[in-house]
Design a protein around this motif. Structure first.
Motif, PDB file in Angstrom:
ATOM      1  N   LEU A 182       0.992  -1.182   0.063  1.00 53.60           N
ATOM      2  CA  LEU A 182      -0.150   0.537   0.159  1.00 53.60           C
ATOM      3  C   LEU A 182       0.599   1.302   0.110  1.00 53.60           C
ATOM      4  N   ALA A 183       0.734   1.727  -1.257  1.00 55.83           N
ATOM      5  CA  ALA A 183       1.465   3.125  -0.601  1.00 55.83           C
ATOM      6  C   ALA A 183       0.541   4.380   0.058  1.00 55.83           C
ATOM      7  N   GLN A 184       1.430   4.973   0.417  1.00 56.95           N
ATOM      8  CA  GLN A 184       0.814   6.512   1.304  1.00 56.95           C
ATOM      9  C   GLN A 184       0.247   7.264  -0.061  1.00 56.95           C
ATOM     10  N   ASN A 185      -0.598   7.490   0.733  1.00 55.14           N
ATOM     11  CA  ASN A 185      -2.276   8.513  -0.258  1.00 55.14           C
ATOM     12  C   ASN A 185      -2.837   9.369   0.276  1.00 55.14           C
ATOM     13  N   ALA A 186      -2.500  10.466   0.830  1.00 55.18           N
ATOM     14  CA  ALA A 186      -3.396  11.039   1.883  1.00 55.18           C
ATOM     15  C   ALA A 186      -4.542  11.823   1.193  1.00 55.18           C
ATOM     16  N   ASN A 187      -4.048  12.173  -0.432  1.00 55.31           N
ATOM     17  CA  ASN A 187      -4.992  13.072  -0.805  1.00 55.31           C
ATOM     18  C   ASN A 187      -5.809  12.292  -1.695  1.00 55.31           C
ATOM     19  N   VAL A 188      -6.614  12.302  -1.168  1.00 58.12           N
ATOM     20  CA  VAL A 188      -7.879  10.793  -0.694  1.00 58.12           C
ATOM     21  C   VAL A 188      -9.124  12.206  -0.566  1.00 58.12           C
ATOM     22  N   ASP A 189     -10.447  11.727  -1.631  1.00 55.11           N
ATOM     23  CA  ASP A 189     -11.908  12.923  -1.267  1.00 55.11           C
ATOM     24  C   ASP A 189     -11.238  12.634  -0.260  1.00 55.11           C
ATOM     25  N   LYS A 190     -12.246  11.177   0.644  1.00 55.18           N
ATOM     26  CA  LYS A 190     -12.815  11.310   1.943  1.00 55.18           C
ATOM     27  C   LYS A 190     -11.564  10.208   3.052  1.00 55.18           C
ATOM     28  N   GLU A 191     -11.254  11.095   3.664  1.00 58.29           N
ATOM     29  CA  GLU A 191     -10.015  10.852   4.935  1.00 58.29           C
ATOM     30  C   GLU A 191     -10.306   9.523   5.129  1.00 58.29           C
ATOM     31  N   GLU A 192     -10.819   8.472   5.594  1.00 59.25           N
ATOM     32  CA  GLU A 192     -11.430   7.631   5.986  1.00 59.25           C
ATOM     33  C   GLU A 192     -10.019   5.881   5.112  1.00 59.25           C
ATOM     34  N   GLU A 193     -10.085   6.969   4.008  1.00 57.21           N
ATOM     35  CA  GLU A 193      -9.603   6.388   2.082  1.00 57.21           C
ATOM     36  C   GLU A 193      -7.916   6.074   2.990  1.00 57.21           C
ATOM     37  N   ALA A 194      -7.696   6.998   3.262  1.00 54.36           N
ATOM     38  CA  ALA A 194      -6.686   7.646   3.121  1.00 54.36           C
ATOM     39  C   ALA A 194      -5.395   6.705   3.888  1.00 54.36           C
ATOM     40  N   VAL A 195      -4.236   6.570   3.032  1.00 51.22           N
ATOM     41  CA  VAL A 195      -2.970   5.741   3.707  1.00 51.22           C
ATOM     42  C   VAL A 195      -2.058   6.483   4.148  1.00 51.22           C
ATOM     43  N   VAL A 196      -1.493   7.060   5.579  1.00 51.50           N
ATOM     44  CA  VAL A 196      -1.288   7.456   6.192  1.00 51.50           C
ATOM     45  C   VAL A 196       0.172   7.029   6.634  1.00 51.50           C
ATOM     46  N   ILE A 197       1.635   7.650   6.283  1.00 49.21           N
ATOM     47  CA  ILE A 197       2.650   6.842   7.461  1.00 49.21           C
ATOM     48  C   ILE A 197       3.547   7.534   7.477  1.00 49.21           C
ATOM     49  N   GLU A 198       3.618   7.844   8.837  1.00 50.87           N
ATOM     50  CA  GLU A 198       4.574   8.520  10.004  1.00 50.87           C
ATOM     51  C   GLU A 198       5.987   7.448  10.321  1.00 50.87           C
ATOM     52  N   MET A 199       6.930   8.153   9.743  1.00 49.79           N
ATOM     53  CA  MET A 199       7.816   7.225  10.000  1.00 49.79           C
ATOM     54  C   MET A 199       9.355   7.853  10.402  1.00 49.79           C
ATOM     55  N   GLN A 200       9.757   7.477  11.621  1.00 51.09           N
ATOM     56  CA  GLN A 200      11.068   7.675  12.012  1.00 51.09           C
ATOM     57  C   GLN A 200      12.283   6.784  11.108  1.00 51.09           C
ATOM     58  N   GLU A 201      12.371   5.764  11.624  1.00 52.41           N
ATOM     59  CA  GLU A 201      13.447   4.571  10.552  1.00 52.41           C
ATOM     60  C   GLU A 201      12.306   3.204  10.296  1.00 52.41           C
ATOM     61  N   PRO A 202      12.929   2.744   9.761  1.00 53.15           N
ATOM     62  CA  PRO A 202      11.588   1.634   8.891  1.00 53.15           C
ATOM     63  C   PRO A 202      12.308   0.239   9.724  1.00 53.15           C
ATOM     64  N   VAL A 203      10.571   0.265   9.856  1.00 54.90           N
ATOM     65  CA  VAL A 203      10.640  -1.914  10.358  1.00 54.90           C
ATOM     66  C   VAL A 203       9.614  -2.477   9.921  1.00 54.90           C
ATOM     67  N   SER A 204      10.635  -3.763  10.068  1.00 54.92           N
ATOM     68  CA  SER A 204       9.854  -5.774   9.412  1.00 54.92           C
ATOM     69  C   SER A 204      10.004  -6.414  10.614  1.00 54.92           C
ATOM     70  N   LEU A 205       8.700  -6.722  10.659  1.00 54.99           N
ATOM     71  CA  LEU A 205       8.075  -7.375  11.855  1.00 54.99           C
ATOM     72  C   LEU A 205       6.934  -8.503  11.301  1.00 54.99           C
ATOM     73  N   THR A 206       7.268  -9.689  12.145  1.00 57.32           N
ATOM     74  CA  THR A 206       6.585 -10.830  11.313  1.00 57.32           C
ATOM     75  C   THR A 206       5.514 -11.344  13.037  1.00 57.32           C
ATOM     76  N   PHE A 207       3.924 -10.972  12.302  1.00 54.87           N
ATOM     77  CA  PHE A 207       2.940 -11.266  13.060  1.00 54.87           C
ATOM     78  C   PHE A 207       2.198 -12.516  12.733  1.00 54.87           C
ATOM     79  N   ALA A 208       1.852 -13.506  13.957  1.00 54.59           N
ATOM     80  CA  ALA A 208       0.706 -14.561  13.643  1.00 54.59           C
ATOM     81  C   ALA A 208      -0.582 -13.868  13.010  1.00 54.59           C
ATOM     82  N   CYS A 209      -1.076 -14.752  11.636  1.00 51.35           N
ATOM     83  CA  CYS A 209      -2.209 -13.983  11.385  1.00 51.35           C
ATOM     84  C   CYS A 209      -3.231 -14.299  11.953  1.00 51.35           C
TER      85      CYS A 209
END
Lengths: 257, 14
Positions: A182-209
């Motif tokens: 999912l790409a960061q995408n704040a420029n959408v018509d509806k606020e609830e459809e936005a994908v917003v990322i606040e990043m200090q440093e990249p992370v990669s973590l594994t979680f149980a589905c």
């Protein structure tokens, strides 16, 4: 005396639906400021923390703090007796061993009350430190639900990788692999459809589905979900309840053996 | 294969 009345009773039904997969029983802590609950699942891998502020209720009275230990399966049975448009009131006397749920139709023509036995639960309360997370992802809650559902068909674990460009969810299993970016995408018509990322440093973590899928039972509570991540600390999945509080889930990451 | 860690490894009981 404790009494909390919620005109939008469906909200309480949804809150219960969002936790009863993970928790068989839990203590609702009622105080003047509101109702809170914190409990780990039986395997001590995930934790639910929720808060319903007193000012979010239509009527709220709590003369002294009360702890209402409940079997959530039984509470869910009773909540099923309430219609979605019912007004719900929760009542308990100080030191009572029962709680009463009152359901009123909007026109007040039908009033039902159900009394449920309370339980004395040994609650293990965890202290959760304030953390500055490396990555905070805000995204549509239905999208997160969809991704967790889709990738759980591929493998038991999901790797969530976040950079400032976007967030990637990956799974691998016997049949092959799957990736959703999912790409960061704040420029959408509806606020609830936005994908917003606040990043200090990249992370990669594994979680149980399995746990992520349980968390998505909260999807009807909020249009957006917030994922907070840092290396080697539990993931926080938060659903904000409008004018009311939040439901948060914490999930310990999987680590290399 | 990564193994599932326990939450209590991160949060103290209070």
């Amino acid at each position: 005396m404790f009494e909390a009345r919620l005109v939008q009773g469906a909200l309480l039904k949804k809150v219960l639906e969002s936790i009863k997969d993970l928790l068989n029983e839990a203590t609702w802590e009622c105080a003047a400021t509101g109702i809170s609950l914190q409990a780990m699942d039986s395997s001590h891998v995930s934790l639910v923390a929720l808060n319903l502020r007193s000012d979010g209720f239509d009527k709220y009275r709590c003369d002294r703090n009360v702890s209402l230990g409940m079997n959530l399966t039984n509470m869910a049975k009773i909540m099923k007796c309430a219609s979605n448009d019912d007004v719900i009131t929760i009542k308990a006397q100080d030191d009572a061993d029962t709680v009463t749920f009152v359901f009123e139709t909007p026109n007040q023509e039908k009033i039902s009350d159900y009394e449920m036995k309370l339980m004395n639960l040994d609650t293990e309360h965890l202290g959760i430190p304030d953390t500055d997370y490396s990555c905070i992802v805000k995204m549509p809650s239905v999208e997160f639900q969809r991704i967790c559902r889709d990738l759980s068909q591929i493998g038991d674990s999901v790797v969530i990788s976040c950079t400032k460009e976007g967030v990637k969810f990956s799974a691998a299993g016997d049949l092959g692999t799957g990736n959703v970016k999912l790409a960061q995408n704040a420029n959408v018509d509806k606020e609830e459809e936005a994908v917003v990322i606040e990043m200090q440093e990249p992370v990669s973590l594994t979680f149980a589905c399995r746990y992520l899928n349980s968390f998505t039972k909260a999807t009807p509570l909020a249009p957006q979900v917030q994922l907070s991540m840092s290396s080697d600390v539990p993931l926080v999945v938060e659903y904000k309840l409008e004018d009311m509080g939040y439901v948060r889930y914490y999930l310990a990451p999987k680590i290399e053996d | 294969t990564p193994v599932q860690n326990d939450l209590q490894e991160y949060f103290a009981l209070v």
